[in-house]
Each structure stands twice: as structure tokens, then as C-alpha cells.
Design a protein around this motif. Structure first.
Motif, PDB file in Angstrom:
ATOM      1  N   PHE A 120       0.536  -1.254  -0.038  1.00 54.99           N
ATOM      2  CA  PHE A 120       0.142  -0.247  -0.321  1.00 54.99           C
ATOM      3  C   PHE A 120       1.149   1.665   0.090  1.00 54.99           C
ATOM      4  O   PHE A 120       2.071   1.070  -0.024  1.00 54.99           O
ATOM      5  CB  PHE A 120      -0.957  -0.043   1.199  1.00 54.99           C
ATOM      6  CG  PHE A 120      -0.427  -0.237   2.602  1.00 54.99           C
ATOM      7  CD1 PHE A 120       0.112   1.364   3.214  1.00 54.99           C
ATOM      8  CD2 PHE A 120       0.006  -1.627   3.362  1.00 54.99           C
ATOM      9  CE1 PHE A 120       0.959   0.958   4.478  1.00 54.99           C
ATOM     10  CE2 PHE A 120       0.374  -1.730   4.314  1.00 54.99           C
ATOM     11  CZ  PHE A 120       0.569  -0.018   4.880  1.00 54.99           C
ATOM     12  N   THR A 121       0.190   1.942  -0.623  1.00 58.87           N
ATOM     13  CA  THR A 121       0.783   3.776  -0.060  1.00 58.87           C
ATOM     14  C   THR A 121       0.978   4.478   0.811  1.00 58.87           C
ATOM     15  O   THR A 121      -0.593   4.100   1.385  1.00 58.87           O
ATOM     16  CB  THR A 121       0.388   4.330  -1.211  1.00 58.87           C
ATOM     17  OG1 THR A 121      -1.152   5.579  -0.821  1.00 58.87           O
ATOM     18  CG2 THR A 121       0.813   4.486  -2.770  1.00 58.87           C
ATOM     19  N   ALA A 122       2.273   4.713   1.358  1.00 55.67           N
ATOM     20  CA  ALA A 122       1.838   5.176   3.113  1.00 55.67           C
ATOM     21  C   ALA A 122       1.227   6.758   3.370  1.00 55.67           C
ATOM     22  O   ALA A 122       0.288   6.510   4.075  1.00 55.67           O
ATOM     23  CB  ALA A 122       3.905   5.724   3.121  1.00 55.67           C
ATOM     24  N   TYR A 123       1.266   7.136   2.129  1.00 56.99           N
ATOM     25  CA  TYR A 123       0.051   8.618   2.094  1.00 56.99           C
ATOM     26  C   TYR A 123      -1.574   7.466   2.580  1.00 56.99           C
ATOM     27  O   TYR A 123      -2.206   8.910   3.488  1.00 56.99           O
ATOM     28  CB  TYR A 123      -0.025   9.389   1.287  1.00 56.99           C
ATOM     29  CG  TYR A 123      -0.984  10.168   1.098  1.00 56.99           C
ATOM     30  CD1 TYR A 123      -0.207  11.562   2.027  1.00 56.99           C
ATOM     31  CD2 TYR A 123      -2.661  10.192   0.577  1.00 56.99           C
ATOM     32  CE1 TYR A 123      -1.751  13.068   1.766  1.00 56.99           C
ATOM     33  CE2 TYR A 123      -3.175  11.162   0.896  1.00 56.99           C
ATOM     34  CZ  TYR A 123      -2.332  12.364   0.831  1.00 56.99           C
ATOM     35  OH  TYR A 123      -3.742  13.237   1.037  1.00 56.99           O
ATOM     36  N   ASP A 124      -1.488   6.715   1.205  1.00 57.06           N
ATOM     37  CA  ASP A 124      -2.804   6.668   1.557  1.00 57.06           C
ATOM     38  C   ASP A 124      -3.564   6.193   3.197  1.00 57.06           C
ATOM     39  O   ASP A 124      -4.269   6.265   4.135  1.00 57.06           O
ATOM     40  CB  ASP A 124      -3.164   4.657   0.531  1.00 57.06           C
ATOM     41  CG  ASP A 124      -4.641   4.852   1.051  1.00 57.06           C
ATOM     42  OD1 ASP A 124      -6.035   5.903   0.407  1.00 57.06           O
ATOM     43  OD2 ASP A 124      -5.414   3.798   1.689  1.00 57.06           O
ATOM     44  N   PHE A 125      -2.320   4.715   4.069  1.00 55.01           N
ATOM     45  CA  PHE A 125      -2.114   4.536   5.468  1.00 55.01           C
ATOM     46  C   PHE A 125      -2.945   6.357   6.259  1.00 55.01           C
ATOM     47  O   PHE A 125      -3.569   5.809   7.544  1.00 55.01           O
ATOM     48  CB  PHE A 125      -1.564   3.809   5.769  1.00 55.01           C
ATOM     49  CG  PHE A 125      -1.405   4.055   7.176  1.00 55.01           C
ATOM     50  CD1 PHE A 125      -1.833   2.794   7.750  1.00 55.01           C
ATOM     51  CD2 PHE A 125      -0.168   4.350   7.698  1.00 55.01           C
ATOM     52  CE1 PHE A 125      -1.809   2.564   9.121  1.00 55.01           C
ATOM     53  CE2 PHE A 125      -0.284   3.642   9.112  1.00 55.01           C
ATOM     54  CZ  PHE A 125      -1.294   3.621  10.122  1.00 55.01           C
ATOM     55  N   LEU A 126      -1.572   7.298   6.139  1.00 55.25           N
ATOM     56  CA  LEU A 126      -1.681   8.233   6.887  1.00 55.25           C
ATOM     57  C   LEU A 126      -3.286   8.947   6.350  1.00 55.25           C
ATOM     58  O   LEU A 126      -3.569   9.269   8.086  1.00 55.25           O
ATOM     59  CB  LEU A 126      -0.790   8.765   6.617  1.00 55.25           C
ATOM     60  CG  LEU A 126       0.797   8.272   6.762  1.00 55.25           C
ATOM     61  CD1 LEU A 126       1.414   9.482   6.174  1.00 55.25           C
ATOM     62  CD2 LEU A 126       0.667   8.302   8.121  1.00 55.25           C
ATOM     63  N   ALA A 127      -3.384   8.561   5.137  1.00 58.13           N
ATOM     64  CA  ALA A 127      -5.212   9.834   5.679  1.00 58.13           C
ATOM     65  C   ALA A 127      -5.497   8.819   5.677  1.00 58.13           C
ATOM     66  O   ALA A 127      -7.287   9.365   6.227  1.00 58.13           O
ATOM     67  CB  ALA A 127      -5.179  10.218   4.072  1.00 58.13           C
ATOM     68  N   THR A 128      -5.879   7.417   5.138  1.00 58.62           N
ATOM     69  CA  THR A 128      -7.515   6.845   6.213  1.00 58.62           C
ATOM     70  C   THR A 128      -7.726   6.831   7.497  1.00 58.62           C
ATOM     71  O   THR A 128      -8.393   6.786   8.088  1.00 58.62           O
ATOM     72  CB  THR A 128      -6.751   5.345   5.490  1.00 58.62           C
ATOM     73  OG1 THR A 128      -7.064   5.198   3.840  1.00 58.62           O
ATOM     74  CG2 THR A 128      -8.485   4.977   5.889  1.00 58.62           C
ATOM     75  N   THR A 129      -6.303   6.480   8.105  1.00 60.06           N
ATOM     76  CA  THR A 129      -6.300   6.239   9.727  1.00 60.06           C
ATOM     77  C   THR A 129      -6.431   7.935  10.021  1.00 60.06           C
ATOM     78  O   THR A 129      -5.911   7.648  11.366  1.00 60.06           O
ATOM     79  CB  THR A 129      -4.920   5.388  10.378  1.00 60.06           C
ATOM     80  OG1 THR A 129      -3.611   6.219  10.072  1.00 60.06           O
ATOM     81  CG2 THR A 129      -5.248   4.020  10.206  1.00 60.06           C
TER      82      THR A 129
END
Length: 393
Positions: free
Chosen positions: A201-210
């Protein structure tokens, strides 16, 4: 002009405005989809995802043309291609207020992102999901830097948690589990064949999702979380998917960074979930969480929400538990007196997602009521019952 005529014209104008807003939103979503669909087949999907993520986040960036980024190219190699300026999409909220117009409460962090052979986690807006076993039992530490060996025993269940060199994984680190479980469950339900326990996964998507910050500190904290998850070892006899065994495992079997950008931040990450957790996912032994879970700042608040969600589900209007039992299940290391104070503060704040809490000092118990109508009816019935008892007394 009559009042009814004026009111009718205003209503039509408002309806037209709403229709235009919906059409604009559909055009934006379609444009983003067209941008991805129009890329050549050999474009690296991770490079495409990262570039579009930066665009959606509202960060003005000079991105290289994706059509020239071939599969396997690093971001540095992609930068050698002619520049293309992407449009800016900004979201402005009043300082101190949430997107829904409510004030930013002290216990909740701001909602930073309201719009928003391995498995590529590319599903937008997946509902947060958590596994039942770790919701019931305290696998994750509630205190950062905890280096104690923790042992939990209850009704034949044994859990022993041993920290790694970076300390025990915390309940905030568990966001990596929740993110991966959420993506995998949606993919399984939609019939995708690439689902497995190794997730990219992309790190940005994880940070935004959480609901985490996407600055340098956010990426650094994510790297530290991955280290703690990989280093923490669990020994337990908890059964998953009908299989019980006394086994030891890491909260992550492995992790690695796939790409880094020019600031040496993680861009894409690959993690391998432990087989123990993967069996829970295969058996669909998971529950959907409120998106407000990621806004809970305090570790104990998150743990208490997990327990309430586990025991007060869709069919139960309430859950009553002794304070001593809640203390044990939470895994808190606080003294009972301090734990009672913390629980009372959470109940008084009325900020626990999906549930209202009441602390009964006489019975030394806590009751969780679902915020749905069934929970309100149960709470009213309990209040009436207490009133009758006091009148008789």
C-alpha cells in the motif's frame, strides 16, 4: 408575488444548486478514474496512486507525466521526464471547527482527511474493520515505550506479550492491522483473486485513512510503528478460524519499503500479516468500526471502544460490565482508583463513538448504551427501573 411563489422559487434554486454540486462531484471522481484508466498498461500503479494522492490532498506539486513512468521505475527516474503541473484541490475548514461545523473537542483529534504475488491495497474509502480476537484480549500496549513482558489469563485464554528492542507495539500501532484488514475484507467480498496476507500500500493512503498527519513526522511515526509491530512477539492459545494452538508469532511477519521519494520518506510499503491474523480474516471473524475510532487520541479510550464494540453489537442495546472486569480486559496498568477516574472522565465527555457510557458508583459497574434508538430505549428503561426502586425504598 405571493409567499408560496417566493418559497417555491427558493426551493427550486436550492435543489438546482444541490444538483450542480452532485454533478461536479461526479465529474471530479470520473476525471480521477479516467486519469488512472488512460495510463499505459506498464505504468507502475504505485507511482500513479502516489501522484494522484498528492493531488487530492490539496498539496501543490510539480509531478512528472505518468505516461512516461514505466513499471519498475523509481520516483527519481520518473522525475527525468518532462514536467506537468497538476491542478490544486484545497479544502478550507474554520480553525477550531470540524468539517461538520462542530467544535473540535479536546479528546478528539481533528478530522484531517474527510474526503478521501502481493495484494495491492487500492480500495478507496474502505470501512474500518478489526479482528475479534484482538478486540477481546489485550495484545497491544496502552503506554508508549512499554518494555514489560505482559501476561494475561482469563477463562482458559492465555496471552503473553514480549517486547522487541523498540518496545511493545501500542494500540495506535494497531492501525496498520485495521487498515490491512479493511482492505482485504472488501477485496474478498468483491471476488478479487489477488488477496493474500502480504499487502502492499501507499504510505500516504494509510496516513490519510487513519487520520494521521501527512508531514514528515507522520511518515517517521509510521516507520516506528512497523518496527514495533515486527519486534513484538505474542504467545497465545487463542483460536482463530477454529484452530487453537500454543504458538508464538510477531504482530507483523515482515515489512519493507518499496519506494522512497526525494525526501527519503516511505512512499510504498509492503507488510506480511501473521498467519494467526490471516486465519481470522479468512473466517470473517471481524467487526466494522466507527470511523470516529481513528479520532480517539487516548490509548485507553480506543481500547474501551474496542471492548464496547465487541460486546455491544448490532443486536444488543447495552452492555453492563463490572469496573474490575473492564480494568482487566483493557490491559491497563493504572491502579484501580486511577482507572475509575479515567473511565468517569470518558463517560462525562460523551465522546465515545457509537456508545453512551454511565458509571454506577454503587454497583461499581459501567454500562454502555448504543447511540441507536434501541440503546436510548434501554437507557430509559433502566432509569425508570432505578426510579421505581428508589420510590419503593
Amino acid at each position: 408575488m405571493t409567499f408560496s411563489h417566493t418559497y417555491g422559487s427558493a426551493a427550486k434554486a436550492l435543489a438546482l444548486c444541490r444538483q450542480r454540486e452532485e454533478e461536479a462531484a461526479e465529474r471530479i471522481a470520473q476525471r480521477r478514474k479516467d486519469q488512472l484508466d488512460s495510463l499505459p498498461a506498464d505504468v507502475d500503479p504505485l507511482v500513479a496512486q502516489v501522484t494522484l494522492d498528492h493531488q487530492v490532498s490539496g498539496t501543490m506539486m510539480r509531478a512528472r507525466t505518468l505516461a512516461g513512468a514505466r513499471y519498475g521505475d523509481s520516483l527519481n527516474e520518473a522525475r527525468e521526464i518532462p514536467l506537468a503541473r497538476w491542478p490544486l484541490d484545497t479544502l478550507g475548514y474554520r480553525k477550531g471547527y470540524m468539517p461538520d461545523g462542530t467544535k473540535n473537542a479536546g479528546r478528539l483529534s481533528p478530522n484531517r482527511h474527510p474526503q478521501r504475488d502481493f495484494f495491492v491495497a487500492d480500495i478507496l474509502d474502505a470501512a474500518p474493520k478489526d479482528d475479534l480476537a484482538s478486540m477481546e484480549h489485550p495484545l497491544f500496549a496502552l503506554k508508549a515505550g512499554d518494555r514489560r513482558v505482559r501476561r494475561y489469563e482469563r477463562k482458559g485464554t492465555i496471552v503473553e506479550v514480549k517486547p522487541g528492542v523498540d518496545g511493545c507495539a501500542t494500540i495506535h500501532d494497531k492501525d496498520v492491522w485495521i487498515y490491512c484488514i479493511s482492505q482485504l475484507m472488501v477485496a474478498r467480498d468483491s471476488g478479487r483473486e489477488d488477496v493474500g496476507r502480504t499487502v502492499r500500500f501507499t504510505a500516504y493512503d494509510f496516513l490519510a485513512t487513519t487520520n494521521r498527519s501527512t508531514d514528515g513526522r507522520g511518515y517517521e511515526r509510521m516507520a516506528n510503528a512497523l518496527r514495533r509491530l515486527s519486534g513484538t512477539r505474542i504467545e497465545t492459545n487463542i483460536a482463530t478460524n477454529g484452530r487453537r494452538e500454543r504458538a508464538g508469532f510477531g504482530l507483523l511477519d515482515a515489512w519493507r519499503v518499496i519506494e522512497r521519494d526525494h525526501d527519503e520518506r516511505m512512499v510504498a510499503v509492503e507488510v506480511t500479516l501473521p498467519d494467526w491474523l490471516w486465519r481470522s480474516i479468512q473466517a470473517k471473524q471481524v467487526l466494522t468500526l466507527s470511523r470516529g475510532y481513528f479520532r480517539l487520541r487516548k490509548p485507553l479510550d480506543r481500547r474501551i471502544y474496542e471492548l464496547a464494540r465487541k460486546h455491544c453489537g448490532a443486536k444488543q442495546p447495552k452492555w453492563r460490565v463490572k469496573l474490575a472486569t473492564l480494568h482487566e480486559k483493557s490491559g491497563s496498568v493504572s491502579a484501580e482508583r486511577e482507572f475509575r477516574r479515567l473511565v468517569k472522565a470518558l463517560a462525562d465527555s460523551n465522546e465515545l463513538p457509537e456508545y453512551r457510557m454511565t458509571l454506577d458508583a454503587k454497583s461499581d459497574s459501567v454500562t454502555f448504551y448504543a447511540r441507536a434508538p434501541k440503546g436510548a430505549r434501554a437507557q430509559i428503561a433502566d432509569l425508570l427501573g432505578e426510579t421505581k426502586k428508589s420510590v419503593r425504598g
